[in-house]
Design a protein around this motif. Sequence first.
Motif, short mmCIF file in Angstrom:
data_model
loop_
_atom_site.label_atom_id
_atom_site.label_comp_id
_atom_site.label_asym_id
_atom_site.label_seq_id
_atom_site.Cartn_x
_atom_site.Cartn_y
_atom_site.Cartn_z
N GLN A 201 27.07 -11.98 -11.25
CA GLN A 201 26.72 -12.82 -12.38
C GLN A 201 25.87 -14.00 -11.94
O GLN A 201 24.93 -14.40 -12.64
N ASP A 205 22.02 -14.72 -13.26
CA ASP A 205 21.50 -15.98 -13.80
C ASP A 205 20.24 -16.40 -13.06
O ASP A 205 19.26 -16.86 -13.68
N GLY A 307 23.37 -3.87 -15.70
CA GLY A 307 24.55 -4.58 -15.26
C GLY A 307 25.29 -3.96 -14.10
O GLY A 307 26.49 -4.10 -13.96
N ASP A 309 26.62 -4.16 -10.81
CA ASP A 309 26.85 -5.27 -9.88
C ASP A 309 26.38 -4.95 -8.48
O ASP A 309 25.77 -5.78 -7.79
#
Length: 710
Positions: A201, A205, A307, A309
């Motif tokens: 995450q 960003d 998404g 990871d």
Amino acid sequence: MAAANLLEEFDNKLLTCSICKGVYDNPRTLPCHHTFCANCLELWRKGQRRFTCPTCRQQVKLRGPDVSSFPSSFYINNLLDFRAVHNSSIKRPRASCGMCESYASIEGTCGDCKLLLCGNCLTGHGNCPALKDHYIIAWNELNDPSSMLRVNQTQYCPQHTDQRRTFYCQPCAKLMCQDCVTADHQPGPNHDPQEVGLVAQKYVDELQTLVGKSQDSADALKKTKAVVGNELTIISTNCQIVKKEIQEHFSELRAKLDKEEQEVTEKLVKMEETQKEPLVKEEKELEERLQSTEEDRKFCTDFLSRGNDVEIITLRKQLGDRLDALSSSQIQHQSLKNHISFLPTVNINCELSLTCKPLVITDPPVASLPTTIIFIPNEGQALETNPLITVTSPQGQHAQLDASRTNEGAFQAVWRPKTVGKHEVGVTMGGGGRLCPTLSVHVGSNDPVLNFGQERFYMPLDIAVSGNRLYVADELVRNIQVFDLSGNFCHSFGTPSAPWSLSVHTDGTIVVNTVTDVVKYSQSGEELHKFSTREYCTHPGGLAVLKDGRIVVTDSGKHCIFLFEANGTLVKQLGGKGSAEGEFDTPASVCVDRNDNIIVSDMKNFRVQVFDKDLNFQYQFGQEGQEPQDMCRPMRVSADSKGNIVLVNFNHCDRQGIQVYRSDGTWVATFSSDITYHIRRESCGVAVTEDGHVFVANSQPLCIKKYRYL
């Protein structure tokens, strides 16, 4: 068979290496984000450590001894796993479910369990709390491209094969499982294991911020590319004006100067090419940079939306470096200053030179069409207020145009000539003297550039253009006639009843409204499919086809428009008599623009309404009146690939005008054709070409006419 077709389309879209044209084998991703087979890259680089990407030609440097130093594509590898399991199921006609061991139809797979699953077990597997994180996908999801975004197979630890890699140690830059953390990466001075989701995450960003910054570079590239394109147009227009000057000068000395005229004209062509060459090169480079920037941004946006990871952590630095490079890239462009001028002499020898002209015309002037006049002040010529640009017609009539300042310090004004012939253009400052020498400009007429078909047509109601072909629907003959864009007849085919309107789909098929039916034909005229509209429509008229094959039909009797699936299933009916948004009073025609917006001419409401592809209202424009931008009887409508909307409008004197609007409804131009009102005024079909021309169907006399509209 359907599954096989889906798999073939799946391979073509997502899993085909652009070098070998086969399915990826050990896919490797370059820094520019293009993916190829490892072996293909080895052959491509020919032993060199530096080589260019086969797709975008960006320079690439090898990071290790071979291409295995480039990262593997997690996303494509997962798709390859999915493909392999799917292949195994369709090759085994009686494959059994891996859970219940029945021979029920296999509908999906679990990538973690490596099991083929029937419908019931697929649902149960996904609902089981202990298996909720497993990689499950159903065959029918191949139909939905958006489902590909969730193809994120769980990554297992290579040392502890039953453990997922759910931690990331930043000092070691390594993904690991819980057992690895316990054994070798306890928190301390040298290790800092954190959950993958938290680390990812943070990187998301950071990358999102860089994506935003790269938009500035993309915007600057677009702006500079537009400036370069405009300057290329100015060069062409200026050279056309200079060519006219050359022709006028040499016409006075034709007997003696034919040879000299030819030499000077040829020199002009060479100088034009020479002057354009660096700008053309710059435009191409800007286009390539813009395309590369857009591709990188799209890749990152898609990458972030998936998404994954693990993938985010693995490729974060590579993506960050690339986006940093895009955001910090410098864009330099030197504005066009010099223009070719014709310098006549008293003797036969004449010269051409590059000079800084104070007055420039952006497009060859044509009566009724807009062109832009640009005034470039001399260095040191400071102007406190905007000057006035003056135009004197051949009849001595004077017009003043308000000029606005451009970002480059020049001044420009839009001129719509009303008459043909030689005009004098000058620049003044209020009541003072001229700021530069006058410019003589010849305004051409907008008479039809082509007129054909007088002996072929009996009642041409509608026309359409696709590629290099013009299609004409003739009501009385009951056929569709096909021409090239020069008016040469190619072939024709019959229709079962009178064709009122037609449209050409992006796949080349021709869709015709025959009042009672909508019929789809192949390019050769073979009937492919039809459906009846009698259940819904009383007076069907205009017809248009969306990119997905759905069909829009207008009905002037019910004052509605209808949206059908390609097979004839009604999707939506919109309208009713009225003047509110989404209501109509005699909708006469419909077309579809480059973005699949549906454009409807609302005749007795004196307006055009625009809807999205699902018939949701977007905006409207137009009003009743006598001004050139106003509407009286807006009939047929067409849209070009640049977003311009071209409308056939009959005025109060029953004369037909061609109106041009921007995609937002801003009026651009109106010019009159020599077509008069006819009792069958529907027979005024209109269709635009990619080179700025418009075809108009004429019922009195019976012919097709071609005009320039841009």
